[in-house]
Design an enzyme around this catalytic site. Structure first.
Site, PDB file in Angstrom:
ATOM      1  N   GLY A  13      12.916  20.943  45.658  1.00 29.83           N
ATOM      2  CA  GLY A  13      12.179  21.745  44.675  1.00 29.83           C
ATOM      3  C   GLY A  13      12.247  23.250  44.852  1.00 29.83           C
ATOM      4  N   MET A  95      17.787  13.886  39.847  1.00 31.57           N
ATOM      5  CA  MET A  95      18.980  13.075  40.099  1.00 31.57           C
ATOM      6  C   MET A  95      19.019  11.803  39.252  1.00 31.57           C
ATOM      7  SD  MET A  95      20.425  15.000  42.230  1.00 31.57           S
ATOM      8  CE  MET A  95      21.691  14.075  43.080  1.00 31.57           C
ATOM      9  N   HIS A 114      23.060  23.593  37.355  1.00 31.07           N
ATOM     10  CA  HIS A 114      24.091  22.842  38.082  1.00 31.07           C
ATOM     11  C   HIS A 114      24.841  23.802  39.010  1.00 31.07           C
ATOM     12  CE1 HIS A 114      26.963  19.647  38.778  1.00 31.07           C
ATOM     13  NE2 HIS A 114      27.911  20.561  38.685  1.00 31.07           N
ATOM     14  N   THR A 146      22.473  17.484  27.127  1.00 31.45           N
ATOM     15  CA  THR A 146      22.876  16.590  26.040  1.00 31.45           C
ATOM     16  C   THR A 146      23.180  15.227  26.672  1.00 31.45           C
ATOM     17  OG1 THR A 146      25.140  17.345  26.317  1.00 31.45           O
ATOM     18  CG2 THR A 146      23.852  18.437  24.596  1.00 31.45           C
ATOM     19  N   ASP A 150      26.159  16.930  32.421  1.00 30.35           N
ATOM     20  CA  ASP A 150      26.588  18.313  32.686  1.00 30.35           C
ATOM     21  C   ASP A 150      27.541  18.845  31.609  1.00 30.35           C
ATOM     22  OD1 ASP A 150      25.092  18.244  35.057  1.00 30.35           O
ATOM     23  OD2 ASP A 150      26.776  17.495  36.223  1.00 30.35           O
ATOM     24  N   GLU A 179      20.997  30.676  41.812  1.00 33.38           N
ATOM     25  CA  GLU A 179      20.268  29.721  40.961  1.00 33.38           C
ATOM     26  C   GLU A 179      18.827  30.197  40.779  1.00 33.38           C
ATOM     27  OE1 GLU A 179      20.461  25.547  41.949  1.00 33.38           O
ATOM     28  OE2 GLU A 179      22.388  25.786  42.923  1.00 33.38           O
TER      29      GLU A 179
HETATM   30  C1  GRF Z   1      20.387  22.630  43.065  1.00 37.86           C
HETATM   31  O1  GRF Z   1      21.553  23.007  43.730  1.00 37.86           O
HETATM   32  C2  GRF Z   1      20.664  22.406  41.592  1.00 37.86           C
HETATM   33  O2  GRF Z   1      21.668  23.223  41.093  1.00 37.86           O
HETATM   34  C3  GRF Z   1      21.115  20.964  41.571  1.00 37.86           C
HETATM   35  O3  GRF Z   1      20.329  20.319  42.541  1.00 37.86           O
HETATM   36  C4  GRF Z   1      19.890  21.265  43.508  1.00 37.86           C
HETATM   37  C5  GRF Z   1      18.399  21.191  43.518  1.00 37.86           C
HETATM   38  O4  GRF Z   1      17.825  21.939  44.522  1.00 37.86           O
HETATM   39  N1  GRF Z   1      20.990  20.418  40.249  1.00 37.86           N
HETATM   40  P1  GRF Z   1      16.254  22.170  44.552  1.00 37.86           P
HETATM   41  O5  GRF Z   1      15.608  20.785  44.572  1.00 37.86           O
HETATM   42  O6  GRF Z   1      15.863  22.945  43.351  1.00 37.86           O
HETATM   43  O7  GRF Z   1      16.005  22.906  45.842  1.00 37.86           O
END
Ligand code: GRF
Length: 227
Positions: A13, A95, A114, A146, A150, A179
């Protein structure tokens, strides 16, 4: 009115924390109404609760007897999101593949982050895929969700270089830092209603720029609108 967000997670998270931090700093005009996890032990659930955010664990195992387990699960997710008045959904390390049940309930209101420059390296272990392919550049992408995994229209991207002796760990850490910047910025543009989509094309209303950053030779060329 702040954007009413629901965040779906499965793990640590850190993106959720970046979203909450951006809200606290006044950089994101949103409110996280609920965090939903498909994993009981997701560290992000504990971290969210510590920040006073309501959390719900929905166990996929409770749905395996259903005729369409994945759709039934998403229907339960929709119920939780609806009960909390969510208008926009952020997938943050979630996931599970989402079904049309969820996608149709929140049309063009579900975003994902992603850890690669899509359309390169979709799916699992994107950082490992990039390294094994011998890519010289990778990064992260925020996109609309969508039905294809991805595959949705790209809202913003940040590129980072892959250096010699790069490992999955160093690349992941480098990308993750971006991110945490990119996702709250994209969500703020959603909150402002400035994301315009025509088919696959996304542009940011009243900005010459796109939501993108390229790191070059140690320097960063920043094209974040208003950033
Ligand atoms: C991140 O690298 C995100 O891009 C991918 O999963 C990871 C999640 O990390 N979809 P977190 O749980 O937000 O630390």
């Amino acid at each position: 009115m702040p954007l009413a967000l629901g965040v779906l997670i499965s793990g640590r998270g850190s993106n959720l924390m970046a979203i909450l931090d951006a809200i606290d700093l006044g950089k994101l005009d949103a409110s996280v109404k609920v965090v939903v996890s498909n994993k009981a032990n997701a560290a992000g659930l504990v971290r969210a609760r510590e920040r006073g955010v309501e959390t719900v664990f929905l166990d996929p195992k409770s749905f395996i007897q259903e005729v369409n387990p994945r759709e039934s699960y998403d229907s339960a997710v929709c119920t939780v999101l609806g009960e909390h008045g969510v208008e926009c959904v952020a997938l943050a390390g979630y996931m599970r593949i989402v079904t049309p049940v969820l996608i149709r309930k929140f049309p063009w209101k579900i975003l994902n982050i992603h850890p690669s420059l899509l359309p390169a390296f979709p799916g699992l272990h994107a950082q490992r895929q990039a390294l094994e392919w011998g890519a010289k550049v990778s990064g992260c992408t925020v996109h609309f969700v969508t039905e294809g995994v991805d595959e949705g229209p790209i809202i913003g991207q940040v590129a980072v270089s892959i250096v010699e002796n790069e490992t999955v760990e160093t690349l992941s850490a480098k990308i993750l830092e971006h991110e945490h910047q990119l996702y709250p910025r994209a969500l703020q543009l959603m909150a402002e209603g400035r994301i315009i989509r025509e088919n696959r094309m996304v542009r940011i209303h009243s900005s010459q720029d796109t939501l993108s950053t390229v790191e070059r030779a140690g320097a960063t060329e920043n094209c974040y609108p208003d950033g």
